[in-house]
Every structure is written in C-alpha cells, then in structure tokens.
Design a protein around this motif. Structure first.
Motif, short mmCIF file in Angstrom:
data_model
loop_
_atom_site.label_atom_id
_atom_site.label_comp_id
_atom_site.label_asym_id
_atom_site.label_seq_id
_atom_site.Cartn_x
_atom_site.Cartn_y
_atom_site.Cartn_z
N UNK A 1 0.83 -1.20 0.00
CA UNK A 1 0.00 0.00 0.00
C UNK A 1 0.87 1.26 0.00
N UNK A 2 0.37 2.30 -0.63
CA UNK A 2 1.03 3.60 -0.64
C UNK A 2 0.35 4.50 0.37
N UNK A 3 1.11 5.09 1.28
CA UNK A 3 0.60 6.09 2.19
C UNK A 3 1.04 7.46 1.69
N UNK A 4 0.11 8.37 1.62
CA UNK A 4 0.42 9.73 1.19
C UNK A 4 0.22 10.67 2.37
N UNK A 5 1.31 11.26 2.84
CA UNK A 5 1.27 12.18 3.97
C UNK A 5 1.04 13.58 3.43
N UNK A 6 -0.11 14.15 3.78
CA UNK A 6 -0.54 15.43 3.21
C UNK A 6 -0.50 16.53 4.27
N UNK A 7 0.28 17.56 4.02
CA UNK A 7 0.41 18.70 4.92
C UNK A 7 -0.35 19.89 4.36
N UNK A 8 -1.27 20.46 5.16
CA UNK A 8 -1.99 21.66 4.76
C UNK A 8 -2.33 22.46 6.02
N UNK A 9 -2.74 23.72 5.81
CA UNK A 9 -2.97 24.57 6.98
C UNK A 9 -4.18 25.50 6.85
N UNK A 10 -4.79 25.58 5.66
CA UNK A 10 -5.93 26.47 5.49
C UNK A 10 -6.74 26.05 4.26
N UNK A 11 -7.98 26.60 4.18
CA UNK A 11 -8.87 26.42 3.03
C UNK A 11 -9.37 24.97 2.93
N UNK A 12 -10.42 24.69 3.67
CA UNK A 12 -10.94 23.32 3.73
C UNK A 12 -11.52 22.85 2.40
N UNK A 13 -12.09 23.75 1.60
CA UNK A 13 -12.61 23.32 0.31
C UNK A 13 -11.47 22.90 -0.62
N UNK A 14 -10.38 23.65 -0.60
CA UNK A 14 -9.21 23.27 -1.40
C UNK A 14 -8.65 21.93 -0.92
N UNK A 15 -8.65 21.72 0.40
CA UNK A 15 -8.19 20.44 0.95
C UNK A 15 -9.08 19.29 0.48
N UNK A 16 -10.39 19.49 0.53
CA UNK A 16 -11.32 18.46 0.10
C UNK A 16 -11.09 18.13 -1.38
N UNK A 17 -10.95 19.16 -2.19
CA UNK A 17 -10.73 18.94 -3.62
C UNK A 17 -9.41 18.24 -3.89
N UNK A 18 -8.38 18.58 -3.10
CA UNK A 18 -7.09 17.93 -3.28
C UNK A 18 -7.17 16.45 -2.94
N UNK A 19 -7.85 16.12 -1.86
CA UNK A 19 -8.01 14.72 -1.47
C UNK A 19 -8.73 13.94 -2.58
N UNK A 20 -9.76 14.54 -3.12
CA UNK A 20 -10.51 13.88 -4.20
C UNK A 20 -9.67 13.76 -5.46
N UNK A 21 -8.82 14.75 -5.70
CA UNK A 21 -7.90 14.69 -6.84
C UNK A 21 -6.91 13.54 -6.67
#
Length: 258
Positions: A1-21
């Motif tokens: 399995x591949x684990x992707x460690x994602x660092x973010x700090x603001x803009x929840x809609x952008x975060x949601x879209x990035x996860x879906x991307x």
C-alpha cells in the motif's frame, strides 16, 4: 500500500478537492494521512471524516519553511498504529495529480531502491555551501551531528519524496528520539526536512533514485505552475503530478477535468 502524507494549513474546500484529486488518479491501495500544520486545531477534521482520511493526532502548528517535523510525526503515527504500507509519499497543499499511473511508476522506479527524490546533493564543506538552509545547518552542526553521526549531510527537495517502509523503520529504530525532539524545539533551520530524512536514510544504507528530467520539470520550487503547463503535463502520460499549484483558478481547473 502507498501512504500519502498530506500537509496543509488552510482552506478546507481546497483540501477536500485535493483529497478527491489524489483519489481520482490513485484509486487503488492508497491511504491518505492528513497533517494539520495550521493554527486552527479543528482544521481538516470534518473533511477527513467525510472523505475517509486518517487525521494525524500528532499534528501541531508549523511555521512556513520550518515544517521539518511533519514527516517524522506521520512516520511515528503510522508505526504507533501499526499500519502496514510499502511506500510513504511527502505531499503538500500545492501538489495535484494530472494523470494516473503513479503506483505503477513507483513499482518500476523503486525496484532495488529505498528512496525516490527530485535531487540528491551531499554537503561536505561549510565554506562552500551555496544553499542558505545548508549554511544554517552547518552553523548548528555540533548539535545535529549527534543525530546524523557523520561529518557531512545530504539534501533534497521534499515534495513528492518517497521512502520505503523498510528504511523508515531503520531510521526510527536508530534515532535518539528525545534528542531529536529537543532539536525540533530549539532549531529554526529552514527546510530542515529536506536535509533530515534523506541524510538518515543514507545513514542506514538507503539507496536513492532520482526522478527523471521530464518529471522534475513539473516538480519545482518556483515559479508556480501555469494552466498552459498543466495542459501540457496532462497531455503526457509520463507526467503524473505538478507542483507548485498556487493559483486557485488553476487548482479548480485541474479539479474539474473529466
């Protein structure tokens, strides 16, 4: 399995879209672990719950360019939770995928290797260090060399760096964790993570592979990726991701592609 460690700090809609991307272009055997580097302790929790993403409980506020402990916190969280995986990938809020095939790319490129990185440079002489963060590391070297147990260190570029679980276990197993925590708390070295993890990997015998030139063109520090470049990247099957995506309009354009 591949684990992707994602660092973010603001803009929840952008975060949601990035996860879906990420999920769109990596539909198989991928687990996303989100690290909240912002001041709002609730940032991203609802998004993670909705999108079935692991929220790293070791998250803490991080300053720009001094986010060196992020990857370490994710590594030890995965070990504490006994989560099985083969590769750990370093992602930031301004990375987006544009094509499928990353899993197959890893399986091919990392055969016989422990790390996949954009660049790999060895710093051996403080008088000839041209990169400012490396000069800062040399200034604090008397303290950091107790972690590295070496007379030199390596540096790379963190975004999209990949480490095998095997080398991570060696790195974590050999660390003086109390000493490292003290250094995290008392050091302000910019881009620390771009020196720490690759040097530890090399310390424990890690073999490192370099991304190809075509990939590196779309994986850079600056300037920001343009829509024209995104269209070119998307037209090429050998380019799977782009960085940095800074413009909201460009980010939305990528997200809305069929």
């Amino acid at each position: 399995m591949i684990c992707m460690a994602l660092l973010a700090h603001e803009n929840e809609q952008a975060l949601r879209n990035q996860i879906r991307n990420i999920r769109k272009y990596n539909p198989q055997d991928v687990q996303i672990i989100f690290y909240n580097g912002g001041q709002d302790t609730n940032f991203g929790k609802k998004v993670c719950e909705d999108e079935n993403v692991l929220y790293c409980p070791y998250s803490r506020p991080l300053k720009q360019r001094t986010s060196g402990r992020f990857f370490y916190d994710v590594m030890r969280f995965l070990e504490d939770k006994k989560i099985a995986y083969e590769y750990l990938v370093y992602l930031e809020y301004d990375i987006m995928f544009v094509n499928s095939g990353f899993r197959e790319y890893l399986l091919s490129k990392m055969e016989g290797y422990d790390c996949l990185v954009k660049i790999l440079r060895k710093e051996v002489d403080p008088k000839n260090a041209s990169w400012p963060p490396a000069r800062d590391m040399w200034k604090d070297w008397e303290r950091w060399k107790s972690i590295f147990e070496s007379d030199a260190f390596y540096r790379t570029s963190s975004p999209m760096s990949v480490f095998r679980h095997g080398i991570i276990k060696k790195m974590l197993g050999g660390l003086n964790k109390k000493r490292l925590e003290h250094l995290f708390d008392t050091s302000n070295i910019p881009c620390l993570g771009e020196m720490l993890y690759i040097t530890l990997a090399k310390k424990y015998g890690g073999k490192c592979k370099i991304y190809g030139d075509n990939t590196k063109r779309f994986l850079r520090f600056r300037p920001a990726i343009t829509r024209k470049e995104i269209k070119e990247a998307k037209s090429r099957s050998d380019v799977m991701f782009v960085h940095p995506v800074k413009d909201a309009e460009v980010r939305d354009w990528i997200f809305n592609q069929p």
